[in-house]
Design an enzyme around this catalytic site. Sequence first.
Site, PDB file in Angstrom:
ATOM      1  N   SER A 157       0.845  -1.192   0.000  1.00  0.00           N
ATOM      2  CA  SER A 157       0.000   0.000   0.000  1.00  0.00           C
ATOM      3  C   SER A 157       0.884   1.246   0.000  1.00  0.00           C
ATOM      4  CB  SER A 157      -0.936  -0.043   1.208  1.00  0.00           C
ATOM      5  OG  SER A 157      -1.944   0.935   1.113  1.00  0.00           O
ATOM      6  N   ARG A 226     -12.234   6.961   8.582  1.00  0.00           N
ATOM      7  CA  ARG A 226     -11.797   5.575   8.707  1.00  0.00           C
ATOM      8  C   ARG A 226     -12.884   4.608   8.249  1.00  0.00           C
ATOM      9  NH1 ARG A 226      -7.314   2.445   8.678  1.00  0.00           N
ATOM     10  NH2 ARG A 226      -7.417   0.732  10.174  1.00  0.00           N
ATOM     11  N   ASP A 320      -8.695  -5.462  -5.674  1.00  0.00           N
ATOM     12  CA  ASP A 320      -8.131  -4.329  -4.945  1.00  0.00           C
ATOM     13  C   ASP A 320      -8.686  -3.050  -5.563  1.00  0.00           C
ATOM     14  OD1 ASP A 320      -6.571  -2.331  -3.776  1.00  0.00           O
ATOM     15  OD2 ASP A 320      -4.768  -3.563  -3.745  1.00  0.00           O
ATOM     16  N   HIS A 353      -7.956  -5.137  -1.063  1.00  0.00           N
ATOM     17  CA  HIS A 353      -6.699  -4.463  -0.746  1.00  0.00           C
ATOM     18  C   HIS A 353      -6.094  -4.956   0.562  1.00  0.00           C
ATOM     19  CE1 HIS A 353      -3.616  -1.452  -0.636  1.00  0.00           C
ATOM     20  NE2 HIS A 353      -4.054  -0.961   0.507  1.00  0.00           N
TER      21      HIS A 353
END
Length: 385
Positions: A157, A226, A320, A353
């Site tokens: 990432s 988040r 992803d 991901h």
Amino acid sequence: MECGDTRADKGWEGVSKRMVRNMVVDEITLECGDTLKQVNVTFETSGTLNEEKTNAILVCHALTGDACAVGDENTPGWWEGLIGSGRYIDTNKYFVVTANVLGGCAGTTGPASVHPETGKPYGSDFPVVTIRDMVQLQYKMVKGLGIEKLFAVVGGSMGGMQVYEWAVMYPEMMHLILPIATSARLSAVAIAYNDVGRQAILSDPEWNKGHYYPGKGPVNGLSIARMLGMITYRTADLFEYRFGRRLKDEQTVTQFDCTFNIESYLRYQGQKLVSRFDANSYLYLLKAMDLHDIGRGRGGIKAALESVKAKVLSVAISNDLLYPADHQEEVVEMLKELGKEVEYHFVESIYGHDGFLVEFVKIGPLVKQFIEKHASICNHSTASR
């Protein structure tokens, strides 16, 4: 460069246990032109640096990660399924180093740090930092440890972004690079998701233009950011399998209650991050990711990749949303066209991901095989102390 208790004056050979230490770098000039002085770097080391100092592996962390990649019995590491004694990256053989990034909030200088001139936290007066700035600071740290060349640089990432920059900025500094679930530049859709998360924080009145210390700050905004992030990290199939339309309880629904299990899960994840992460750091690191493009100012991605001298293992994760496999495949093809030594693997995962943090049984063997194939590069002998 001041190295505090890092033992850089004596070297790290013979140091085998996991340790978390700090190093102070006198100054660093950023891409934006600003200079930061007395920059603290918090880093974790695990394993033993051999006498030749040829077995060091640098691990780069993702957005909300920190220096604790390996961890211990009291503090589990975020990549402990991949790294450790006898694991895929074996700390019995390699000296593994992970540093909290510049702009972070887990020890390394960032917006919550005290400005040496004002005696107050930087807040939004902290300068804009880029992935290249993070790598420049890591380079100074590695040099401060007396390491002239890394065996490998690994990351997923945002960590993978750093891996690519390492290979371009300091091509002579490593033998191997392992970018996982990442890209050479951030896509438009990933930037879009980042901006929605950013606006959630900026629109929270408790953000106070970034000067909320010593208060809690924009906890609602960060929590929502988040929650959005968690949606992008996983897949629809995983959410359907784990939660579906199952109810949190059978109570009568009134207005906007948290009714479904998926809602409860996302709110929990938001609150969990708030307890350990600084909202300003979140903003700064999101912007660093947005700005990431190894081709920027270098004539494009392919031109930048001409500098790469390391052998490459690229691993993509199916489904992803943030770093689609075809983006990594594009880079792999460029590397091949340039005559670079590159290996590519596509890993199927329902996690999307987040597979790079979960699918150790699938990713681990690929990493181990690649590293061990080139293990003759480094001498695993250790100092006798």
